[in-house]
Design a protein around this motif. Sequence first.
Motif, PDB file in Angstrom:
ATOM      1  N   ASP A   1       0.844  -1.187   0.000  1.00 27.79           N
ATOM      2  CA  ASP A   1       0.000   0.000   0.000  1.00 27.79           C
ATOM      3  C   ASP A   1       0.887   1.249   0.000  1.00 27.79           C
ATOM      4  OD1 ASP A   1      -2.504   1.447   2.175  1.00 27.79           O
ATOM      5  OD2 ASP A   1      -2.349   1.399  -0.009  1.00 27.79           O
ATOM      6  N   GLN A   2       0.580   2.171  -0.885  1.00 24.41           N
ATOM      7  CA  GLN A   2       1.414   3.345  -1.055  1.00 24.41           C
ATOM      8  C   GLN A   2       1.245   4.267   0.149  1.00 24.41           C
ATOM      9  OE1 GLN A   2       3.015   3.366  -4.119  1.00 24.41           O
ATOM     10  NE2 GLN A   2       4.125   5.268  -3.852  1.00 24.41           N
ATOM     11  N   GLN A   3       2.331   4.498   0.902  1.00 28.94           N
ATOM     12  CA  GLN A   3       2.243   5.353   2.079  1.00 28.94           C
ATOM     13  C   GLN A   3       2.463   6.815   1.733  1.00 28.94           C
ATOM     14  OE1 GLN A   3       3.889   3.945   5.843  1.00 28.94           O
ATOM     15  NE2 GLN A   3       4.645   2.109   4.793  1.00 28.94           N
ATOM     16  N   VAL A   4       3.043   7.066   0.577  1.00 30.76           N
ATOM     17  CA  VAL A   4       3.272   8.442   0.124  1.00 30.76           C
ATOM     18  C   VAL A   4       2.692   8.553  -1.283  1.00 30.76           C
ATOM     19  CG1 VAL A   4       5.012  10.174  -0.400  1.00 30.76           C
ATOM     20  CG2 VAL A   4       5.374   8.591   1.500  1.00 30.76           C
ATOM     21  N   LYS A   5       1.812   9.518  -1.480  1.00 28.98           N
ATOM     22  CA  LYS A   5       1.100   9.623  -2.753  1.00 28.98           C
ATOM     23  C   LYS A   5       1.260  10.994  -3.383  1.00 28.98           C
ATOM     24  CE  LYS A   5      -2.433   6.315  -1.295  1.00 28.98           C
ATOM     25  NZ  LYS A   5      -3.878   6.047  -1.077  1.00 28.98           N
ATOM     26  N   GLN A   6       1.520  10.977  -4.664  1.00 31.84           N
ATOM     27  CA  GLN A   6       1.499  12.195  -5.455  1.00 31.84           C
ATOM     28  C   GLN A   6       0.430  11.982  -6.509  1.00 31.84           C
ATOM     29  OE1 GLN A   6       6.137  12.050  -5.639  1.00 31.84           O
ATOM     30  NE2 GLN A   6       5.521  14.115  -6.312  1.00 31.84           N
ATOM     31  N   ASN A   7      -0.696  12.626  -6.338  1.00 30.87           N
ATOM     32  CA  ASN A   7      -1.863  12.327  -7.153  1.00 30.87           C
ATOM     33  C   ASN A   7      -1.858  13.004  -8.516  1.00 30.87           C
ATOM     34  OD1 ASN A   7      -3.127  10.578  -5.271  1.00 30.87           O
ATOM     35  ND2 ASN A   7      -3.728  12.355  -4.065  1.00 30.87           N
ATOM     36  N   SER A   8      -0.953  13.954  -8.711  1.00 34.57           N
ATOM     37  CA  SER A   8      -0.871  14.611 -10.009  1.00 34.57           C
ATOM     38  C   SER A   8       0.357  14.108 -10.753  1.00 34.57           C
ATOM     39  CB  SER A   8      -0.783  16.136  -9.833  1.00 34.57           C
ATOM     40  OG  SER A   8      -1.926  16.632  -9.207  1.00 34.57           O
ATOM     41  N   PRO A   9       0.170  13.316 -11.802  1.00 36.47           N
ATOM     42  CA  PRO A   9       1.329  12.807 -12.529  1.00 36.47           C
ATOM     43  C   PRO A   9       2.081  13.889 -13.290  1.00 36.47           C
ATOM     44  CG  PRO A   9      -0.664  11.606 -13.108  1.00 36.47           C
ATOM     45  CD  PRO A   9      -1.075  12.771 -12.284  1.00 36.47           C
ATOM     46  N   SER A  10       1.368  14.980 -13.646  1.00 38.75           N
ATOM     47  CA  SER A  10       2.022  16.021 -14.421  1.00 38.75           C
ATOM     48  C   SER A  10       1.441  17.383 -14.094  1.00 38.75           C
ATOM     49  CB  SER A  10       1.901  15.737 -15.917  1.00 38.75           C
ATOM     50  OG  SER A  10       0.556  15.735 -16.305  1.00 38.75           O
ATOM     51  N   LEU A  11       2.245  18.397 -14.379  1.00 37.75           N
ATOM     52  CA  LEU A  11       1.850  19.786 -14.118  1.00 37.75           C
ATOM     53  C   LEU A  11       2.578  20.680 -15.114  1.00 37.75           C
ATOM     54  CD1 LEU A  11       0.542  21.913 -12.161  1.00 37.75           C
ATOM     55  CD2 LEU A  11       2.700  21.879 -10.901  1.00 37.75           C
ATOM     56  N   SER A  12       1.837  21.604 -15.724  1.00 36.71           N
ATOM     57  CA  SER A  12       2.447  22.582 -16.635  1.00 36.71           C
ATOM     58  C   SER A  12       2.218  23.981 -16.092  1.00 36.71           C
ATOM     59  CB  SER A  12       1.837  22.475 -18.031  1.00 36.71           C
ATOM     60  OG  SER A  12       2.216  21.280 -18.657  1.00 36.71           O
ATOM     61  N   VAL A  13       3.264  24.793 -16.124  1.00 36.43           N
ATOM     62  CA  VAL A  13       3.216  26.143 -15.562  1.00 36.43           C
ATOM     63  C   VAL A  13       3.967  27.093 -16.485  1.00 36.43           C
ATOM     64  CG1 VAL A  13       4.005  27.543 -13.624  1.00 36.43           C
ATOM     65  CG2 VAL A  13       3.057  25.302 -13.199  1.00 36.43           C
ATOM     66  N   GLN A  14       3.489  28.303 -16.595  1.00 41.77           N
ATOM     67  CA  GLN A  14       4.190  29.317 -17.370  1.00 41.77           C
ATOM     68  C   GLN A  14       5.421  29.806 -16.596  1.00 41.77           C
ATOM     69  OE1 GLN A  14       2.370  29.240 -20.805  1.00 41.77           O
ATOM     70  NE2 GLN A  14       3.613  31.057 -20.438  1.00 41.77           N
ATOM     71  N   GLU A  15       6.462  30.098 -17.341  1.00 43.91           N
ATOM     72  CA  GLU A  15       7.663  30.662 -16.749  1.00 43.91           C
ATOM     73  C   GLU A  15       7.309  31.923 -15.942  1.00 43.91           C
ATOM     74  OE1 GLU A  15      10.614  31.687 -19.640  1.00 43.91           O
ATOM     75  OE2 GLU A  15      12.087  32.309 -18.133  1.00 43.91           O
ATOM     76  N   GLY A  16       7.909  32.037 -14.749  1.00 44.48           N
ATOM     77  CA  GLY A  16       7.664  33.196 -13.900  1.00 44.48           C
ATOM     78  C   GLY A  16       6.519  33.014 -12.913  1.00 44.48           C
ATOM     79  N   ARG A  17       5.658  32.032 -13.201  1.00 44.71           N
ATOM     80  CA  ARG A  17       4.522  31.788 -12.292  1.00 44.71           C
ATOM     81  C   ARG A  17       4.946  30.833 -11.181  1.00 44.71           C
ATOM     82  NH1 ARG A  17      -0.743  33.184 -13.954  1.00 44.71           N
ATOM     83  NH2 ARG A  17      -0.599  34.648 -15.688  1.00 44.71           N
ATOM     84  N   ILE A  18       4.028  30.599 -10.250  1.00 42.93           N
ATOM     85  CA  ILE A  18       4.287  29.678  -9.157  1.00 42.93           C
ATOM     86  C   ILE A  18       3.930  28.246  -9.570  1.00 42.93           C
ATOM     87  CG2 ILE A  18       1.995  30.078  -8.161  1.00 42.93           C
ATOM     88  CD1 ILE A  18       3.261  29.646  -5.392  1.00 42.93           C
ATOM     89  N   SER A  19       4.804  27.316  -9.202  1.00 37.92           N
ATOM     90  CA  SER A  19       4.500  25.893  -9.343  1.00 37.92           C
ATOM     91  C   SER A  19       4.212  25.342  -7.950  1.00 37.92           C
ATOM     92  CB  SER A  19       5.692  25.128  -9.929  1.00 37.92           C
ATOM     93  OG  SER A  19       5.968  25.533 -11.249  1.00 37.92           O
ATOM     94  N   ILE A  20       3.126  24.599  -7.835  1.00 29.70           N
ATOM     95  CA  ILE A  20       2.773  23.977  -6.555  1.00 29.70           C
ATOM     96  C   ILE A  20       2.634  22.484  -6.778  1.00 29.70           C
ATOM     97  CG2 ILE A  20       1.131  23.843  -4.649  1.00 29.70           C
ATOM     98  CD1 ILE A  20       0.373  26.745  -5.247  1.00 29.70           C
ATOM     99  N   LEU A  21       3.498  21.734  -6.125  1.00 25.56           N
ATOM    100  CA  LEU A  21       3.454  20.273  -6.219  1.00 25.56           C
ATOM    101  C   LEU A  21       2.988  19.724  -4.878  1.00 25.56           C
ATOM    102  CD1 LEU A  21       6.146  21.360  -7.949  1.00 25.56           C
ATOM    103  CD2 LEU A  21       6.152  18.950  -8.568  1.00 25.56           C
ATOM    104  N   ASN A  22       2.100  18.762  -4.931  1.00 26.70           N
ATOM    105  CA  ASN A  22       1.467  18.255  -3.715  1.00 26.70           C
ATOM    106  C   ASN A  22       1.801  16.796  -3.440  1.00 26.70           C
ATOM    107  OD1 ASN A  22      -0.164  20.614  -2.921  1.00 26.70           O
ATOM    108  ND2 ASN A  22      -1.173  20.245  -4.888  1.00 26.70           N
ATOM    109  N   CYS A  23       1.715  16.465  -2.166  1.00 23.14           N
ATOM    110  CA  CYS A  23       2.067  15.118  -1.720  1.00 23.14           C
ATOM    111  C   CYS A  23       1.259  14.810  -0.467  1.00 23.14           C
ATOM    112  CB  CYS A  23       3.566  15.084  -1.431  1.00 23.14           C
ATOM    113  SG  CYS A  23       4.217  13.522  -0.861  1.00 23.14           S
ATOM    114  N   ASP A  24       0.705  13.624  -0.394  1.00 20.56           N
ATOM    115  CA  ASP A  24      -0.043  13.190   0.785  1.00 20.56           C
ATOM    116  C   ASP A  24       0.585  11.921   1.347  1.00 20.56           C
ATOM    117  OD1 ASP A  24      -2.624  14.172  -1.240  1.00 20.56           O
ATOM    118  OD2 ASP A  24      -2.348  15.093   0.735  1.00 20.56           O
TER     119      ASP A  24
END
Lengths: 110, 113
Positions: A1-24
């Motif tokens: 059973d996965q004890q650490v999960k990253q539910n978003s396999p991918s994320l695209s962001v424009q240069e200069g903007r904020i990137s937010i990566l999540n983990c549960d």
Amino acid sequence: DQQVKQNSPSLSVQEGRISILNCDYTNSMFDYFLWYKKYPAEGPTFLISISSIKDKNEDGRFTVFLNKSAKHLSLHIVPSQPGDSAVYFCAASVGNQFYFGTGTSLTVIP
Amino acid sequence: DAEITQSPRHKITETGRQVTLACHQTWNHNNMFWYRQDLGHGLRLIHYSYGVHDTNKGEVSDGYSVSRSNTEDLPLTLESAASSQTSVYFCASSESALQETQYFGPGTRLLVL
């Protein structure tokens, strides 16, 4: 059973903007959390970490937030740069054992 | 500079053959780890060692073995390679103290035909 999960396999962001990566995570015994960055054909490299006694840690453009009650970890990258395009793994540890998420592929669009 | 290296970087083998992947670190770290990375699974722990002559099974240890005869090296052996062991393998090391960061090698891409 996965004890650490990253539910978003991918994320695209424009240069200069904020990137937010999540983990549960599910194990309340985890006391140390890390983010690793991985480029193709290379090993993961350490990016930033946080102890469970803190709720925020900053290192330049990178900030990690820990919400223990929600068992949630996030990585903020501000401002995002094209060189940040990589796969990001979150990891959690108890003792000397590390558990990794499945990774989020970040693409920063110039 | 201290580093962690893996060899070979790429390997093609046949089902049933014994394969050994090398891992060498020059940080004098007591802790060493082997992971495999597969799509949809992230990094999964195969075996780990907390010091010379110490070895422990990780989450996905079946079909793999390790031995630790010195501080610098932790070779990973696939006793009889199976197609399910086609993967990218990463070695890592860390200091003995708790809450220490793991440092990874560049990886070995293994294909079992």
